[in-house]
Write an enzyme that holds these catalytic residues in place. Structure first.
Site, PDB file in Angstrom:
ATOM      1  CG  ASP A 189      42.667  42.936  41.466  1.00 34.57           C
ATOM      2  OD1 ASP A 189      42.859  43.761  40.579  1.00 34.57           O
ATOM      3  OD2 ASP A 189      41.834  42.138  41.500  1.00 34.57           O
TER       4      ASP A 189
HETATM    5  C1  BGC Z   1      39.483  43.630  39.959  1.00 33.80           C
HETATM    6  C2  BGC Z   1      40.123  43.000  38.854  1.00 33.80           C
HETATM    7  C3  BGC Z   1      39.976  44.069  37.608  1.00 33.80           C
HETATM    8  C4  BGC Z   1      40.858  45.132  37.986  1.00 33.80           C
HETATM    9  C5  BGC Z   1      41.084  46.267  37.060  1.00 33.80           C
HETATM   10  C6  BGC Z   1      39.807  44.969  40.376  1.00 33.80           C
HETATM   11  O1  BGC Z   1      39.380  45.686  41.109  1.00 33.80           O
HETATM   12  O2  BGC Z   1      39.530  42.733  40.982  1.00 33.80           O
HETATM   13  O3  BGC Z   1      39.407  41.935  38.128  1.00 33.80           O
HETATM   14  O4  BGC Z   1      40.486  43.412  36.454  1.00 33.80           O
HETATM   15  O5  BGC Z   1      40.101  45.936  39.148  1.00 33.80           O
HETATM   16  O6  BGC Z   1      39.822  46.974  36.665  1.00 33.80           O
END
Ligand code: BGC
Length: 741
Positions: free
Chosen positions: A264
């Site tokens: 993530d």
């Molecule tokens: C979130 C994810 C997301 C990623 C990209 C993160 O902060 O937890 O769910 O896909 O950002 O935007």
């Protein structure tokens, strides 16, 4: 498409820095596309060669923009391996569907799949290759903001919905211009943060993890999901992103996942904040040792992998394995043959498909099927024919476009159909009396959205130029003249979603006051509740004659709500997450274990497992939802008395629409393992079927339950069913079946 051998050869031709670069994903500002930042900006700094050969960028969209980005990138790249474009298309791109939690309430996986398919079509036409969806995190604590992004508290429902989404996004092949690759997230157990606090640690028994929290990710993998994203949380002390047991042993070895595992946002870098790495190179080493292929927006892999290999800390094969996963995905998407899935034809397609009529109709159906009627003392539906009867439409969502939920980033605000617009269309302008009635937030409330200035109650008041008292007076005046009141209440969409954890699940005081004052002048009040989570609404339950939970219903929300209010559409949603009486009951789920001292309402007893100031059960439980019509069941039965290992059994019966409207009934089938070697849940959903019935129509249903679906981890640590009695609850009946020795 290239053969496996050709992809391997491609890998072998890459230099070590080129390989390392394939493993990084950057934001658009490294390239020409500006894009949207969905995490803290930490000013990632990387050597130019890493940027030049980076594997992917996120959250930059639009066919033309992405074509230019790809063209320029390929001009500067030595190896000419195209970039992967990923984005958070969570509940739609230009056409916005209801939030995932609402979609869960539809209990209609086919419709959810069709929604995902339409989202994929729009996303692919806008140049994207991957969506960071579905979120398979099981959620049982509505303090956590991201419950809006899940399909709720139930293992079986989550599995069905996650599979539907993966199949909808990916279709039969990724190498077509209509599909995108799906990325299931957040592996694992991100949905169980302690106290509902965002990014908080998760401490959970292995039994609970394997029985309840992992099955939905596994289902996504079995459905062929091309990517998996690690989660931010620690799991029993070890951050998921550095967790070899989760990522290598369970995901890769046990489940056979051979796609891309992406971290993530900045999660590898954050291993330092977690205190499991002292330096950034250690963080990079932990990430790659745990099998994370791609480092999302952090400097860790880009700055350190090459040195880690050169200095002998990790073998080059470890990097190769990750690069291979990424090249294989690029190949599956057809990018190694044609980096421009978004040529002129794509751009024309983008024009034709974004927000097209077919997608809008789908969004409206899904929004309608997601709404849950929680109470109705006969005031809904409102007849379209009584033209003289006035409807007061009141509250902060009466004419609001805040209907798409916090993750919707690619829609056009002016395309959102508001409730007022929807109702004007259905009931006519003359019957409506509209007033705002209250601000959305208390004056003192303030929080940060994804991007931009804080959202504050003070700013709302400044913008309006009116006082709380003026809004209230105007609304009460209209309500007293009207025959029926539609009162819209709820939370701001940015109060849920990522970073939207709350300790208070009540409506703000200004909205509660509005409810109280309106109910004094008009008894016929139907509340429409807008939220990204179950809210605690005991006073709404007490005062309103009808309550319709509408969530954040998306771009077609206004039309869907109006159709439900008028009875053109009959409510059929069921709660995918229990609604608490008060925040103190959280976390809350129907499938709890019985304690040794259960509450028995007919035998009040201090020494029972409840609270002295609140009920032990939810206000509205999982699976609850009313209709305008009525259903009756007969001949509900099991097709056998006993079942053995590997055998199925069926729950059969007949359901009839005995009411005054056509409508859909969801047959829910719960099972209880009455006595096991470990305590077993009071009941668990093991099957459901949504059936559409005309008036007086009668249909036979048959729901199959497989023995393997009833397996659990026994006291011996074995995953199996045990002999004994199982209770089956369906259609108001309780039946019994024996698992043979
Ligand atoms: C979130 C994810 C997301 C990623 C990209 C993160 O902060 O937890 O769910 O896909 O950002 O935007």
């Amino acid at each position: 498409m290239k053969t496996k051998k050709q992809v391997r050869e491609l890998l072998e031709n890459l230099s070590l820095p080129e390989k390392a670069a394939q493993l990084i994903q950057l934001t658009g500002n490294f390239f020409e596309g500006s894009g949207i930042e969905t995490g803290p900006s930490m000013g990632v700094e990387l050597p130019p060669e890493m940027v030049r050969h980076a594997g992917s960028i996120l959250n930059v969209t639009g066919a033309e923009t992405l074509r230019k980005v790809q063209e320029n990138y390929l001009k500067n790249s030595k190896n000419k391996i195209p970039l992967l474009f990923m984005a958070d298309v969570i509940n739609g791109y230009r056409t916005v569907f209801p939030i995932p939690l609402a979609q869960g309430c539809s209990f209609n996986p086919e419709l959810v799949k069709a929604g995902a398919k339409a989202s994929a079509r729009e996303s692919a036409a806008a140049g994207l290759h991957v969506t960071f969806s579905p979120m398979a995190d099981l959620c049982r604590d509505s303090r956590w903001g991201r419950v809006m992004e899940s399909t709720g508290e139930d293992v079986w429902l989550n599995r069905r919905m996650v599979r539907a989404m993966v199949e909808g996004y990916q279709g039969d092949s990724l190498d077509t211009p209509q599909t995108v690759a799906a990325c299931v997230k957040h592996f694992a157990a991100y949905g169980a943060p302690e106290a509902g606090r965002e990014y908080n640690s998760v401490d959970m028994s292995e039994k609970k993890l394997l029985e309840e929290y992992l099955p939905a990710y596994k289902e996504a993998v079995e459905a062929g999901c091309a990517l998996v994203m690690t989660s931010f949380n620690t799991l029993n002390g070890i951050p998921a992103t550095a967790n070899k047991w989760l990522n290598r042993e369970i995901l890769r070895e046990q489940w056979g996942f051979d796609g891309v595992l992406i971290s993530d946002y900045a999660a590898i870098h954050e291993l330092m904040e977690h205190g499991v790495a002292e330096t950034e190179d250690q963080a990079a080493e932990l990430g790659i040792r745990a099998g994370v292929d791609m480092d999302m927006v952090s400097p860790a892999y880009g700055n350190h992998l090459v040195k880690l290999v050169e200095e002998g800390f990790i073998p080059e094969e470890m990097v190769d394995e990750c690069v291979l996963h990424i090249l294989e995905l690029k190949n599956r998407l057809g990018l190694l043959d044609n980096p421009f899935r978004f040529d002129q034809e794509t751009m024309d397609r983008e024009q034709a498909c974004l927000g097209c009529k077919e997608h809008k109709e789908l969004a409206k159906s899904l929004a309608g099927e997601s709404m849950v009627l929680l109470k109705n003392e006969g005031i809904l539906p409102i007849s379209e024919r009584s033209s003289g009867k006035k409807i007061a439409l009141i509250g902060p969502f009466a004419d609001s476009r805040l209907l798409c939920g916090s993750w919707s980033m690619f829609y056009q605000e002016e395309e959102v159909v508001t409730l007022q617009q929807g109702m004007e269309e259905v009931f006519g302008v003359d019957r409506l009396l509209t007033a705002e009635g209250s601000f959305l937030l208390e004056k003192e409330e303030e929080f940060l959205p994804f991007k931009g200035q804080p959202i504050t109650g003070r700013e709302e008041r400044e913008r309006s130029g009116k006082t709380d008292e003026e809004l209230l007076r105007e609304a009460v005046g209209l309500a007293s003249e009207a025959d029926v009141v539609i009162l819209t209440l709820g939370e701001h969409p940015q109060q849920s979603g990522e970073g939207g954890a709350r300790t208070n699940l009540c409506l703000p005081g200004c909205q509660r006051k509005l409810l109280k004052e309106i109910c004094k002048v008009n008894q016929k009040v139907a509340v429409l509740l807008f939220s990204g989570r179950p809210l605690a609404i005991p006073e709404v339950e007490e005062k309103a004659q009808a309550i319709l939970q509408v969530w954040f219903p998306g771009t077609e929300g206004g039309s869907a709500m109006a159709d439900i209010l008028s009875g053109r559409m009959v409510p059929s949603g069921r709660l995918a997450m229990s609604f608490p009486w008060c925040v103190g009951q959280e976390p809350l789920a129907y499938s709890r274990l019985s304690t040794g001292r259960p509450v028995r309402p007919d035998q009040p007893n201090r020494f029972s497992s409840g609270y002295i100031d609140a009920p032990d059960r939810p206000l509205y439980p999982f699976g609850f939802g009313l209709s305008y019509t009525a259903f009756s069941y007969r001949d509900v039965r099991l097709d056998k008395k006993e079942f053995g290992k590997g055998e199925d059994f069926c729950v059969k019966g007949t359901v009839k629409n005995t009411g005054e409207y056509p409508g859909a009934e969801t047959v829910l089938c719960f099972v209880q393992d009455v006595c096991g070697s470990t305590a077993r849940p009071e009941r668990e959903l093991k099957g459901f079927e949504k059936i559409f019935l005309r008036q007086e129509e009668e249909v036979e249903f048959s729901i199959t339950i497989k023995e393997e679906e009833l397996r659990f981890i026994t006291a011996e640590g074995v995953f199996e069913t045990e002999p004994g009695i199982y209770r089956v609850f369906a259609g108001g009946e309780t039946l019994e079946i024996r698992r043979k020795e």
